[in-house]
Design a protein around this motif. Structure first.
Motif, PDB file in Angstrom:
ATOM      1  N   VAL A 115       0.805  -1.271  -0.086  1.00 42.10           N
ATOM      2  CA  VAL A 115      -0.003  -0.351   0.174  1.00 42.10           C
ATOM      3  C   VAL A 115       0.886   1.341   0.015  1.00 42.10           C
ATOM      4  O   VAL A 115       0.106   2.378  -0.151  1.00 42.10           O
ATOM      5  N   GLY A 116       2.184   1.324   0.042  1.00 46.58           N
ATOM      6  CA  GLY A 116       3.018   2.349   0.156  1.00 46.58           C
ATOM      7  C   GLY A 116       2.723   3.182   1.362  1.00 46.58           C
ATOM      8  O   GLY A 116       2.853   4.210   1.340  1.00 46.58           O
ATOM      9  N   ALA A 117       2.590   2.438   2.550  1.00 43.80           N
ATOM     10  CA  ALA A 117       2.268   3.157   3.674  1.00 43.80           C
ATOM     11  C   ALA A 117       3.508   3.623   4.253  1.00 43.80           C
ATOM     12  O   ALA A 117       4.597   3.423   4.250  1.00 43.80           O
ATOM     13  N   ASP A 118       3.408   5.052   4.582  1.00 39.76           N
ATOM     14  CA  ASP A 118       4.590   5.785   5.376  1.00 39.76           C
ATOM     15  C   ASP A 118       4.232   6.541   6.517  1.00 39.76           C
ATOM     16  O   ASP A 118       5.179   7.112   7.407  1.00 39.76           O
ATOM     17  N   SER A 119       3.342   6.453   6.988  1.00 40.54           N
ATOM     18  CA  SER A 119       2.855   6.892   8.278  1.00 40.54           C
ATOM     19  C   SER A 119       1.604   6.327   8.852  1.00 40.54           C
ATOM     20  O   SER A 119       0.892   5.436   8.355  1.00 40.54           O
ATOM     21  N   ILE A 120       1.288   6.674  10.322  1.00 39.34           N
ATOM     22  CA  ILE A 120       0.317   5.834  10.897  1.00 39.34           C
ATOM     23  C   ILE A 120      -1.056   6.061  10.252  1.00 39.34           C
ATOM     24  O   ILE A 120      -1.809   5.216  10.609  1.00 39.34           O
ATOM     25  N   ARG A 121      -1.365   7.249   9.546  1.00 37.76           N
ATOM     26  CA  ARG A 121      -2.373   7.455   8.804  1.00 37.76           C
ATOM     27  C   ARG A 121      -2.734   6.137   7.881  1.00 37.76           C
ATOM     28  O   ARG A 121      -3.937   5.969   7.650  1.00 37.76           O
ATOM     29  N   ASP A 122      -1.855   5.846   7.508  1.00 37.52           N
ATOM     30  CA  ASP A 122      -1.939   4.497   6.592  1.00 37.52           C
ATOM     31  C   ASP A 122      -2.388   3.117   7.118  1.00 37.52           C
ATOM     32  O   ASP A 122      -2.310   1.970   6.616  1.00 37.52           O
ATOM     33  N   MET A 123      -2.505   3.060   8.525  1.00 31.24           N
ATOM     34  CA  MET A 123      -2.432   2.025   9.267  1.00 31.24           C
ATOM     35  C   MET A 123      -3.695   1.140   8.951  1.00 31.24           C
ATOM     36  O   MET A 123      -3.680  -0.314   8.730  1.00 31.24           O
TER      37      MET A 123
END
Length: 152
Positions: A115-123
């Motif tokens: 998902v290309g997560a890089d911050s807690i908002r992408d949890m």
């Protein structure tokens, strides 16, 4: 063979073999599935729940029984704890193999990359991917903090 079919076959075999405890647990599983179907029907959804929903129901049942067994053991009621653990063993027959700690960590890394997560908002996105691919194979209550730690 679908999970629902396996449950029905096991139920019939337990009846024929007169295994009362196993039969009782299998009936509890079927009742939980029927309850979920009734709830979904009330919401205007599909009539039958899918494999993922059944796996989620089974996982929840295992967790409930493990907590009950722990409470019984703390209260000195070992016979009741053993009954709960026997139910857990029957339910676990229908669940896929649980992932090891290393496999869970690898799945988290893969989901974060996917998902290309890089911050807690992408949890939420990461957890959605994990639930979609590994329902019934990992404890999401324990995985949540691991994902949060990786994204922090």
């Amino acid at each position: 063979m679908s999970l629902r079919d396996r449950l029905q076959i096991s139920l019939k075999e337990a009846m024929k073999a007169k295994e009362a405890d196993r039969l009782s647990t299998l009936r509890l599983i079927n009742a939980a599935i029927k309850d979920r179907e009734i709830a979904v029907r009330g919401e205007g959804g599909e009539v039958e729940v899918g494999e993922g929903d059944i796996l989620a129901i089974l996982g929840k049942m295992v967790k409930q029984r493990q907590e009950s067994a722990r409470a019984y053991e703390e209260g000195g009621r070992l016979e009741l704890a053993e009954k709960e653990l026997a139910e857990v063993r029957v339910i676990e027959e229908f669940l896929p193999r649980q992932l090891s700690a290393a496999e869970v960590e690898a799945a988290i890394v893969a989901a974060v990359a996917e998902v290309g997560a890089d911050s807690i908002r992408d949890m939420g996105k990461v957890m959605a991917v994990l639930k979609g691919q590994y329902t019934g194979q990992m404890d999401f209550g324990a995985v949540g903090p691991m994902v949060k730690a990786r994204l922090s």
